[in-house]
Scaffold this motif. Structure first.
Motif, PDB file in Angstrom:
ATOM      1  N   ALA A   1     146.113  46.262 105.588  1.00  0.00           N
ATOM      2  CA  ALA A   1     145.563  45.009 106.094  1.00  0.00           C
ATOM      3  C   ALA A   1     146.061  43.866 105.228  1.00  0.00           C
ATOM      4  N   PRO A   2     146.256  42.689 105.806  1.00  0.00           N
ATOM      5  CA  PRO A   2     146.731  41.566 105.004  1.00  0.00           C
ATOM      6  C   PRO A   2     145.692  41.210 103.941  1.00  0.00           C
ATOM      7  N   PRO A   3     146.167  40.699 102.815  1.00  0.00           N
ATOM      8  CA  PRO A   3     145.223  40.349 101.753  1.00  0.00           C
ATOM      9  C   PRO A   3     144.298  39.229 102.202  1.00  0.00           C
ATOM     10  N   PRO A   4     143.112  39.153 101.630  1.00  0.00           N
ATOM     11  CA  PRO A   4     142.190  38.072 102.004  1.00  0.00           C
ATOM     12  C   PRO A   4     142.786  36.732 101.602  1.00  0.00           C
ATOM     13  N   PRO A   5     142.327  35.650 102.207  1.00  0.00           N
ATOM     14  CA  PRO A   5     142.863  34.338 101.873  1.00  0.00           C
ATOM     15  C   PRO A   5     142.679  34.064 100.379  1.00  0.00           C
ATOM     16  N   SER A   6     143.637  33.355  99.843  1.00  0.00           N
ATOM     17  CA  SER A   6     143.595  33.077  98.409  1.00  0.00           C
ATOM     18  C   SER A   6     142.402  32.193  98.085  1.00  0.00           C
ATOM     19  N   PRO A   7     141.847  32.340  96.865  1.00  0.00           N
ATOM     20  CA  PRO A   7     140.693  31.526  96.508  1.00  0.00           C
ATOM     21  C   PRO A   7     141.019  30.048  96.499  1.00  0.00           C
ATOM     22  N   SER A   8     142.277  29.703  96.249  1.00  0.00           N
ATOM     23  CA  SER A   8     142.623  28.291  96.217  1.00  0.00           C
ATOM     24  C   SER A   8     142.455  27.666  97.602  1.00  0.00           C
ATOM     25  N   HIS A   9     142.712  28.450  98.675  1.00  0.00           N
ATOM     26  CA  HIS A   9     142.559  27.914 100.029  1.00  0.00           C
ATOM     27  C   HIS A   9     141.092  27.615 100.320  1.00  0.00           C
ATOM     28  N   SER A  10     140.198  28.543  99.957  1.00  0.00           N
ATOM     29  CA  SER A  10     138.776  28.287 100.195  1.00  0.00           C
ATOM     30  C   SER A  10     138.283  27.156  99.307  1.00  0.00           C
ATOM     31  N   ASP A  11     138.880  27.019  98.117  1.00  0.00           N
ATOM     32  CA  ASP A  11     138.516  25.923  97.227  1.00  0.00           C
ATOM     33  C   ASP A  11     138.954  24.590  97.840  1.00  0.00           C
ATOM     34  N   GLU A  12     140.130  24.580  98.478  1.00  0.00           N
ATOM     35  CA  GLU A  12     140.600  23.360  99.145  1.00  0.00           C
ATOM     36  C   GLU A  12     139.660  22.985 100.283  1.00  0.00           C
ATOM     37  N   ILE A  13     139.206  23.978 101.013  1.00  0.00           N
ATOM     38  CA  ILE A  13     138.299  23.709 102.135  1.00  0.00           C
ATOM     39  C   ILE A  13     136.966  23.169 101.610  1.00  0.00           C
ATOM     40  N   ARG A  14     136.476  23.753 100.521  1.00  0.00           N
ATOM     41  CA  ARG A  14     135.232  23.263  99.926  1.00  0.00           C
ATOM     42  C   ARG A  14     135.384  21.809  99.485  1.00  0.00           C
TER      43      ARG A  14
END
Length: 156
Positions: free
Chosen positions: A80-93
């Protein structure tokens, strides 16, 4: 608190910090490495002891890196593809925070907040002083980038 006020407060704090550091370094003529030596207790070491300590630390880093390479599991094919990088969720936050809406808000709420903030901070509304216009320009660019990111995320 508005985003503009937050940006100005942040810039003011960083400027004050820089001024304090510049003032303290210009008034005292000393080697900045002396502070590091004192902080880590290396001012009492001889050159030979310092070289030995550096060699010991280099070997410890190499050993830790080698252990990390051998312990890492091999990925299986077609995993399975790796989960989204934490930096992406940090950008969204950060984008939600920039638009002053709760995280997880729907697109209509994000759009309404974006339009309200752009009406408030648009550069054309702050042409009286160049400083305010520059701050409004930077803020409107950040708001636009945050809106685009959330629009792409929420319209999937």
């Amino acid at each position: 608190m508005s985003i503009g006020k937050r940006l100005i407060d942040l810039a003011r704090a960083e400027l004050n910090d820089l001024l304090e550091r510049a003032g303290s370094s210009s008034s005292e003529a000393h080697d900045p490495d002396d502070d590091l030596y004192r902080r880590y207790g290396m001012n009492t070491l001889t050159d030979e002891q310092l070289e030995a300590e550096l060699e010991r630390r280099r070997k410890a880093r190499e050993t830790a890196a080698k252990a990390a390479r051998t312990e890492r599991p091999r990925p299986t094919s077609r995993a399975a593809p790796p989960p989204p990088s934490p930096s992406h969720s940090d950008e969204i936050r950060r984008a939600y925070a920039a638009l002053e809406v709760p995280q997880g808000s729907n697109f209509e709420t994000v759009r309404k907040s974006y339009r309200t903030l752009m009406r408030k901070y648009h550069p054309d509304r702050h042409v009286q002083t160049p400083e305010k216009q520059k701050a409004a320009n930077e803020l409107s660019q950040k708001l636009g980038a945050a809106y685009k990111l959330l629009e792409k995320q929420l319209r999937k």
